[in-house]
Design a protein around this motif. Sequence first.
Motif, PDB file in Angstrom:
ATOM      1  N   CYS A  11       0.806  -1.221   0.000  1.00  0.00           N
ATOM      2  CA  CYS A  11       0.000   0.000   0.000  1.00  0.00           C
ATOM      3  C   CYS A  11       0.841   1.273   0.000  1.00  0.00           C
ATOM      4  O   CYS A  11       0.367   2.333  -0.410  1.00  0.00           O
ATOM      5  N   SER A  12       2.091   1.176   0.454  1.00  0.00           N
ATOM      6  CA  SER A  12       3.004   2.327   0.417  1.00  0.00           C
ATOM      7  C   SER A  12       3.762   2.403  -0.897  1.00  0.00           C
ATOM      8  O   SER A  12       4.593   3.290  -1.086  1.00  0.00           O
ATOM      9  N   GLY A  13       3.480   1.476  -1.794  1.00  0.00           N
ATOM     10  CA  GLY A  13       4.252   1.360  -3.023  1.00  0.00           C
ATOM     11  C   GLY A  13       4.299   2.629  -3.846  1.00  0.00           C
ATOM     12  O   GLY A  13       5.358   2.992  -4.374  1.00  0.00           O
ATOM     13  N   PHE A  14       3.173   3.319  -3.961  1.00  0.00           N
ATOM     14  CA  PHE A  14       3.179   4.540  -4.759  1.00  0.00           C
ATOM     15  C   PHE A  14       4.126   5.573  -4.175  1.00  0.00           C
ATOM     16  O   PHE A  14       4.869   6.229  -4.913  1.00  0.00           O
ATOM     17  N   LEU A  15       4.127   5.735  -2.846  1.00  0.00           N
ATOM     18  CA  LEU A  15       5.015   6.720  -2.224  1.00  0.00           C
ATOM     19  C   LEU A  15       6.484   6.330  -2.397  1.00  0.00           C
ATOM     20  O   LEU A  15       7.340   7.191  -2.614  1.00  0.00           O
ATOM     21  N   SER A  54      -4.274   3.484  -4.357  1.00  0.00           N
ATOM     22  CA  SER A  54      -5.255   4.305  -3.644  1.00  0.00           C
ATOM     23  C   SER A  54      -4.868   5.781  -3.547  1.00  0.00           C
ATOM     24  O   SER A  54      -5.717   6.657  -3.721  1.00  0.00           O
ATOM     25  N   VAL A  55      -3.605   6.080  -3.299  1.00  0.00           N
ATOM     26  CA  VAL A  55      -3.198   7.485  -3.168  1.00  0.00           C
ATOM     27  C   VAL A  55      -3.292   8.221  -4.513  1.00  0.00           C
ATOM     28  O   VAL A  55      -3.921   9.279  -4.591  1.00  0.00           O
ATOM     29  N   PRO A  56      -2.685   7.702  -5.595  1.00  0.00           N
ATOM     30  CA  PRO A  56      -2.807   8.434  -6.862  1.00  0.00           C
ATOM     31  C   PRO A  56      -4.228   8.456  -7.416  1.00  0.00           C
ATOM     32  O   PRO A  56      -4.618   9.414  -8.081  1.00  0.00           O
ATOM     33  N   LEU A  57      -5.018   7.420  -7.121  1.00  0.00           N
ATOM     34  CA  LEU A  57      -6.415   7.392  -7.549  1.00  0.00           C
ATOM     35  C   LEU A  57      -7.205   8.485  -6.841  1.00  0.00           C
ATOM     36  O   LEU A  57      -7.969   9.243  -7.469  1.00  0.00           O
ATOM     37  N   ALA A  58      -7.038   8.604  -5.531  1.00  0.00           N
ATOM     38  CA  ALA A  58      -7.724   9.649  -4.767  1.00  0.00           C
ATOM     39  C   ALA A  58      -7.243  11.039  -5.174  1.00  0.00           C
ATOM     40  O   ALA A  58      -8.032  11.989  -5.262  1.00  0.00           O
ATOM     41  N   LEU A  61      -0.877  23.110  -1.026  1.00  0.00           N
ATOM     42  CA  LEU A  61       0.067  22.283  -0.283  1.00  0.00           C
ATOM     43  C   LEU A  61      -0.635  20.968   0.052  1.00  0.00           C
ATOM     44  O   LEU A  61      -1.637  20.956   0.783  1.00  0.00           O
ATOM     45  N   VAL A  62      -0.105  19.875  -0.485  1.00  0.00           N
ATOM     46  CA  VAL A  62      -0.771  18.578  -0.392  1.00  0.00           C
ATOM     47  C   VAL A  62       0.146  17.560   0.283  1.00  0.00           C
ATOM     48  O   VAL A  62       1.327  17.456  -0.073  1.00  0.00           O
ATOM     49  N   VAL A  63      -0.392  16.828   1.262  1.00  0.00           N
ATOM     50  CA  VAL A  63       0.346  15.744   1.904  1.00  0.00           C
ATOM     51  C   VAL A  63      -0.210  14.407   1.421  1.00  0.00           C
ATOM     52  O   VAL A  63      -1.418  14.176   1.475  1.00  0.00           O
ATOM     53  N   LEU A  64       0.667  13.549   0.924  1.00  0.00           N
ATOM     54  CA  LEU A  64       0.320  12.196   0.529  1.00  0.00           C
ATOM     55  C   LEU A  64       0.861  11.249   1.599  1.00  0.00           C
ATOM     56  O   LEU A  64       1.991  11.411   2.049  1.00  0.00           O
ATOM     57  N   GLU A  65       0.067  10.256   2.018  1.00  0.00           N
ATOM     58  CA  GLU A  65       0.558   9.333   3.053  1.00  0.00           C
ATOM     59  C   GLU A  65      -0.040   7.951   2.867  1.00  0.00           C
ATOM     60  O   GLU A  65      -1.145   7.810   2.344  1.00  0.00           O
ATOM     61  N   ALA A  66       0.722   6.933   3.306  1.00  0.00           N
ATOM     62  CA  ALA A  66       0.243   5.551   3.182  1.00  0.00           C
ATOM     63  C   ALA A  66       1.015   4.632   4.108  1.00  0.00           C
ATOM     64  O   ALA A  66       2.161   4.908   4.482  1.00  0.00           O
ATOM     65  N   MET A  67       0.363   3.505   4.438  1.00  0.00           N
ATOM     66  CA  MET A  67       1.028   2.431   5.157  1.00  0.00           C
ATOM     67  C   MET A  67       0.527   1.099   4.623  1.00  0.00           C
ATOM     68  O   MET A  67      -0.655   0.960   4.297  1.00  0.00           O
ATOM     69  N   GLY A  68       1.446   0.131   4.497  1.00  0.00           N
ATOM     70  CA  GLY A  68       1.065  -1.174   3.969  1.00  0.00           C
ATOM     71  C   GLY A  68       1.880  -2.296   4.581  1.00  0.00           C
ATOM     72  O   GLY A  68       2.697  -2.090   5.485  1.00  0.00           O
ATOM     73  N   GLY A  69       1.639  -3.498   4.060  1.00  0.00           N
ATOM     74  CA  GLY A  69       2.328  -4.680   4.546  1.00  0.00           C
ATOM     75  C   GLY A  69       3.832  -4.528   4.484  1.00  0.00           C
ATOM     76  O   GLY A  69       4.383  -3.888   3.616  1.00  0.00           O
TER      77      GLY A  69
END
Length: 322
Positions: free
Chosen positions: A117-121, A284-288, A303-311
């Motif tokens: 899930c953090s792959g995009f970041l 999910s992040v780039p889609l949103a 000013l935009v913050v992108l965030e994620a956490m995954g396996g």
Amino acid sequence: MSDAAFRAVIKGTGSALPKQRVSNSELAQRVDTSDAWITERTGIKYRHIAGPDETTATLAAKAAEQALDAAGMQASDIDLIIVATATPDQTFPASATIVQNILGANGGVAFDVAAVCSGFLYAFSVAESMIRAGSAKNALVIGSETFSRILDWEDRTTCVLFGDGAGAVVLSGETGERGVLATKLHADGQHNQLLYVDGGPSTTGTVGKLRMKGQEVFRHAVTNLADVMAEVLTAADLPASDIDWVVPHQANARIINATVRKLGLSPDKVVLTVDQHANTSAASVPLALDVAVRDGRIKKGDLVVLEAMGGGFTWGASIVRF
């Protein structure tokens, strides 16, 4: 930083969803669950499920085409393609090379990044670093998943959470105030057994199915995401009050709301699409982001913050002047 700072700037966004849209009520016809049960615990109402002719690479290519169009660029302008995915079309070659060939952008650099899930970041950070280093001029960074292929449809606690889709951005190097200001990434491999797939080429010789201990993941997610968002704001020397929009990983509305509360941010500044798309992992992040750009919420200069956490666990955040 000065006006002459060289940064990776988001020039365009795009997204793609499978044709089949499945509601909670429709899902309840094949799984022991209900719309009320799913909505109360996750905020999810719908998800898209890939058909036989839709793959991670084909969805990624469609999202990429949209992003290129939004950027006013051709595939031939792209010299770097990174696809973030945990569900590649093949074990190898990388899905990025399939996307490259579909687009007709052959000859540049193309590879996949696996950080769930953090792959995009993670992919976003790699592309940004390569652009700043002069190794690439224009990059396509894509998150694309077909998680429906690795779900155990007998496990109602996990199969209701995920959907398929893709999101993409075009990054280009420019001078000025816009662009990526700071990124922070982390991983902690000791939590493997809390969120994983029980198969792989080197272990079982099979694809495997997704397994998750939801309550433990929830607890780690709220803490890790709040911490990394605070960390990236410190790195950019900006207060939380300056944030115009937060585009979080769309895993669970309760996680998103709890994270935002910990930072003292208004829910009105958060882009939520989990109700429509469920958890699309790296997509999910780039889609949103694409949804919020196209409906006019996110505008140039925000000013935009992108965030994620995954396996893994893996997690991270990036702050961008759009």
